[in-house]
Write an enzyme that holds these catalytic residues in place. Structure first.
Site, mmCIF file in Angstrom:
data_model
loop_
_atom_site.group_PDB
_atom_site.id
_atom_site.type_symbol
_atom_site.label_atom_id
_atom_site.label_comp_id
_atom_site.label_asym_id
_atom_site.label_seq_id
_atom_site.Cartn_x
_atom_site.Cartn_y
_atom_site.Cartn_z
ATOM 1 N N GLY A 114 0.823 -1.213 0.000
ATOM 2 C CA GLY A 114 0.000 0.000 0.000
ATOM 3 C C GLY A 114 0.852 1.255 0.000
ATOM 4 O O GLY A 114 1.971 1.283 -0.521
ATOM 5 N N SER A 115 0.349 2.291 0.654
ATOM 6 C CA SER A 115 0.921 3.637 0.507
ATOM 7 C C SER A 115 2.311 3.819 1.091
ATOM 8 O O SER A 115 2.967 4.824 0.808
ATOM 9 C CB SER A 115 -0.029 4.671 1.123
ATOM 10 O OG SER A 115 -1.243 4.714 0.402
ATOM 11 N N THR A 116 2.779 2.897 1.925
ATOM 12 C CA THR A 116 4.156 3.041 2.410
ATOM 13 C C THR A 116 5.145 2.945 1.244
ATOM 14 O O THR A 116 6.270 3.426 1.345
ATOM 15 C CB THR A 116 4.493 1.953 3.456
ATOM 16 O OG1 THR A 116 4.213 0.656 2.911
ATOM 17 C CG2 THR A 116 3.676 2.153 4.719
ATOM 18 N N LEU A 117 4.725 2.328 0.118
ATOM 19 C CA LEU A 117 5.614 2.204 -1.031
ATOM 20 C C LEU A 117 5.669 3.491 -1.849
ATOM 21 O O LEU A 117 6.501 3.614 -2.754
ATOM 22 C CB LEU A 117 5.163 1.045 -1.927
ATOM 23 C CG LEU A 117 6.223 0.474 -2.889
ATOM 24 C CD1 LEU A 117 7.380 -0.134 -2.121
ATOM 25 C CD2 LEU A 117 5.611 -0.557 -3.826
ATOM 26 N N LYS A 118 4.822 4.452 -1.531
ATOM 27 C CA LYS A 118 4.856 5.725 -2.254
ATOM 28 C C LYS A 118 6.183 6.443 -2.059
ATOM 29 O O LYS A 118 6.565 7.295 -2.875
ATOM 30 C CB LYS A 118 3.704 6.623 -1.806
ATOM 31 C CG LYS A 118 2.342 6.136 -2.290
ATOM 32 C CD LYS A 118 1.209 6.952 -1.699
ATOM 33 C CE LYS A 118 -0.148 6.428 -2.201
ATOM 34 N NZ LYS A 118 -1.294 7.085 -1.543
#
Length: 677
Positions: free
Chosen positions: A369-373
């Site tokens: 999810g968004s931690t990979l942004k």
């Protein structure tokens, strides 16, 4: 006148005595052939009785020697024949019987188990060690009727041993009744108290047997000293340490990975025994066992405890399937803690739920999810196609490929900076930013793939941990129409928790990725310490890119517009990112539930520690990463900073803007256009 005949065996006659007194010589014996007077009386000139003749007047004759010698020869021959017959019986006829009898008086070889090495934390506190224990063994031959004089010795012995060994009575009796071996193991790794109880019972029976009060049916029970593996912290770091099986071999975690180092090399001893007992005066040949090496891990026992407590409480509170927390030293790559929930107690492995025996932080693959942004923003910044203040206009929906993409909430058009797109965790804003990487979609995909690989995705971490997953990262040419956009915000790609933590440690370490490590070194049997090899390190992004991205991640936590305000720690600058992703159900392969996560490091101005938290499928309360994992991150990070003595931050938040004013942008654009004209 009447003559007196001498009595048999009587002494000389009175006339003879008279003659001796008078000094007259005795009368000469009559010549051979002289006839006796009637009645057997000797003639008047006969010799005295007893002189050279047997009583009765017969002369002495020596016996012939030949019959006597023949008798002795026959006797000796008979004796030799008996010995020869017995020898023939022993060596030929009854050889098997006597060989079996001699088997109870023979040399035996017994294995000497090597002591398994100890695993400690970074300060030398034991996490896995060994204590004295005994394998209870027996010689079935000594339970036969021939040796015990009773036909049910195995059953009697089993009845006495079953309560002590907590083993089925029937199974013990079966082992003691075997006729194909001289060695059976009745129970493994029993405590010294158990063996002492058996010895006391054995001695009591031996005393009664000596008095003729029944057989000693435990005479054939013995023990082999074998160390028992114990884990002083019970469940502490169980997923990392693993466990040993009934044979004392590593079967999970580091116990399995380091089996050769920890197990050492068994020895053996050969000695004489009689009736199942060692003969102390007989010679023995011994090859000593070589103990295993001790291993010092990178784990910090206190930080591990804090991480395990925090994730355990959150998983229980959220009614979640499970969760993980990873704590890493950003400079060295050392793993300070790796906690899983639920977990197990390796001291009682037989009671553990098989689904908890692994190490989910390394063995579970899921979409981050968004931690990979953070990786997407790193690529954009590193390529120089945008800055934190670059304007990104974010609509409520963004049509791309075969769908319209949205953020986690409906909203009017947002006028965000690049920093704002990260702070508010906008999926659309991230897609728009990464589209600036190249003119074509295929080229953009290749650039994104290269950065994901450099950050460690799609490959193992370097820990070489048993069962570790490399995650899933398809080649860019294989990305589906939707993956070309979803990968930018952490869907359509999978990783494990250590990989996720490593991404943020790389940013915190100035853009250099240092391979995670779990082992600091080993101490061999000779007492010498050997440090582990230095982990590989490589630059992933420019140092300036890493520093800029750190400031943007500060905004996620420090800005009131950010999604990570629950992770604020008084006195410290925190850089972090929330994550909430659709979760693939491992049972069905379809999306079902969510993965909540939070990743970050502190102090942001002088990074020291990275903490990553993920909770799988929370079913009670919120499922957003900020609310599920934000508090866990805060608790573990606060404890870690205090435990390591990290001083508070010396700087204030960078305060990068989150929004931009579109009206002002129009004015600025018009002015610039007018000036250019």
């Amino acid at each position: 006148m009447r003559k007196e005949v001498p009595r048999k065996g009587a002494g000389p006659s009175r006339p003879d005595a008279a003659r001796r007194k008078s000094g007259r010589a005795p009368t000469a014996p009559p010549a051979r052939g002289t006839r006796r007077t009637p009645g057997g009386a000797p003639p008047s000139r006969s010799r005295p009785a007893g002189a050279g003749s047997r009583p009765g007047g017969r002369p002495l004759r020596l016996a012939r020697p030949q019959p006597r010698l023949r008798l002795i020869g026959v006797a000796v021959t008979l004796v030799l024949l008996v010995f020869a017959g017995r020898l023939l019986q022993v060596q030929a006829v009854d050889a098997g019987t006597f060989a079996e009898a001699a088997a109870t008086h023979r040399y035996v070889t017994v294995s000497l188990a090597a002591e398994r090495g100890t695993m400690t934390d970074r300060d030398g506190v034991p996490l896995a060690t060994t204590v004295d224990a005994y394998d209870i063994t027996a010689d079935p031959l000594l339970f036969t009727e021939e040796h015990t004089d009773v036909g049910d010795a195995p059953a009697r012995a089993a009845e006495l041993l079953a309560p002590i060994l907590d083993e089925p009575e029937a199974e013990l009796a079966r082992k003691l009744s075997r006729d194909d071996t001289r060695y059976v193991r009745l129970a493994r790794q029993r405590t010294p108290q158990d063996w002492r109880q058996i010895k006391d019972l054995k001695s009591a029976l031996a005393g009664k047997a000596a008095e003729g009060d029944g057989p000693n049916v435990l005479a054939g029970v013995f023990s082999d000293a074998h160390a028992k593996r114990v884990y002083p912290g019970d469940e502490l770091a169980a997923g990392v340490l693993g466990f040993v099986n009934a044979a004392g071999e590593g079967s999970g975690g580091l116990e399995a990975k380091l089996e050769k180092k920890l197990s050492g090399r068994d020895g053996q001893i050969t000695y004489a025994q009689s009736g199942g007992r060692r003969i102390p005066t007989a010679d023995a040949e011994e090859k000593p066992a070589v103990p295993g090496s001790d291993v010092e891990l990178t784990l910090d026992r206190d930080i591990q405890w804090a991480a395990q407590r925090a994730i355990g409480e959150q998983v229980e509170k959220s009614h979640a399937d499970g969760g993980y927390v990873v704590v890493q030293d950003v400079r060295s790559g050392e793993i300070l803690a790796m906690a899983n929930a639920p977990t197990f107690d390796p001291n009682h492995i037989a009671r553990a739920d098989s689904s908890t025996l692994g190490n989910g932080a390394l063995q579970d693959a899921y979409e981050p999810g968004s931690t990979l942004k953070a990786v997407s923003m790193a690529a954009v910044l590193d390529k120089g196609v945008a800055t934190p203040r670059t304007h990104v206009t974010v609509p409520n929906r963004l049509p791309r490929a075969d769908r319209a993409f949205a953020d986690d909430i409906d909203h009017p058009t947002w006028y965000l900076t690049l920093n704002g797109a990260l702070a508010k965790s906008s999926n659309i804003g991230t897609i728009l930013a990464t589209e600036q990487l190249a003119d074509s979609r295929s080229q953009t995909n290749k650039i994104m793939h290269s950065y994901l690989r450099k950050f460690g995705l799609g490959q193992k971490t370097g820990l070489d941990f048993p069962g570790e997953t490399p995650g899933l990262l398809a080649a860019p040419g294989d990305w589906s129409a939707s993956q070309q956009y979803t990968i930018a915000f952490g869907q359509g790609v999978s990783l494990n928790a250590v990989q996720a933590a490593s991404v943020y440690s790389t940013i915190a370490n100035g853009g250099v990725r240092t391979e995670p490590t779990l082992i600091r070194g080993t101490t061999g049997p000779d007492g010498g310490f050997t440090a582990a090899a230095e982990p590989d390190a490589r630059r992933v992004i420019k140092e300036e890119t890493a520093r800029t991205l750190s400031r943007m991640l500060e905004s996620v936590v420090s800005s009131d517009e950010g999604t990570g305000t629950t992770a604020r720690i008084p006195g410290y600058l925190v850089a972090g990112k929330t994550g909430t992703s659709n979760r693939v159900d491992p049972q069905t392969g379809r999306y079902n539930g969510y993965t909540s996560s939070f990743a970050g490091f502190a102090p942001a101005d002088a990074p020291r520690v990275t903490v990553y938290c993920a909770v799988q499928n929370p079913r009670k309360g919120s499922y957003f990463g900020s609310e599920v994992c934000g508090p866990v991150f805060k608790d573990v990070m606060s404890f870690s900073l205090k435990s390591l003595g990290v001083p508070p931050s010396g700087e204030k938040p960078a305060g990068l803007p989150v929004f931009f004013d579109p009206e002002r942008e129009k004015d600025d654009t018009g002015r610039k256009e007018g000036e250019q004209e």
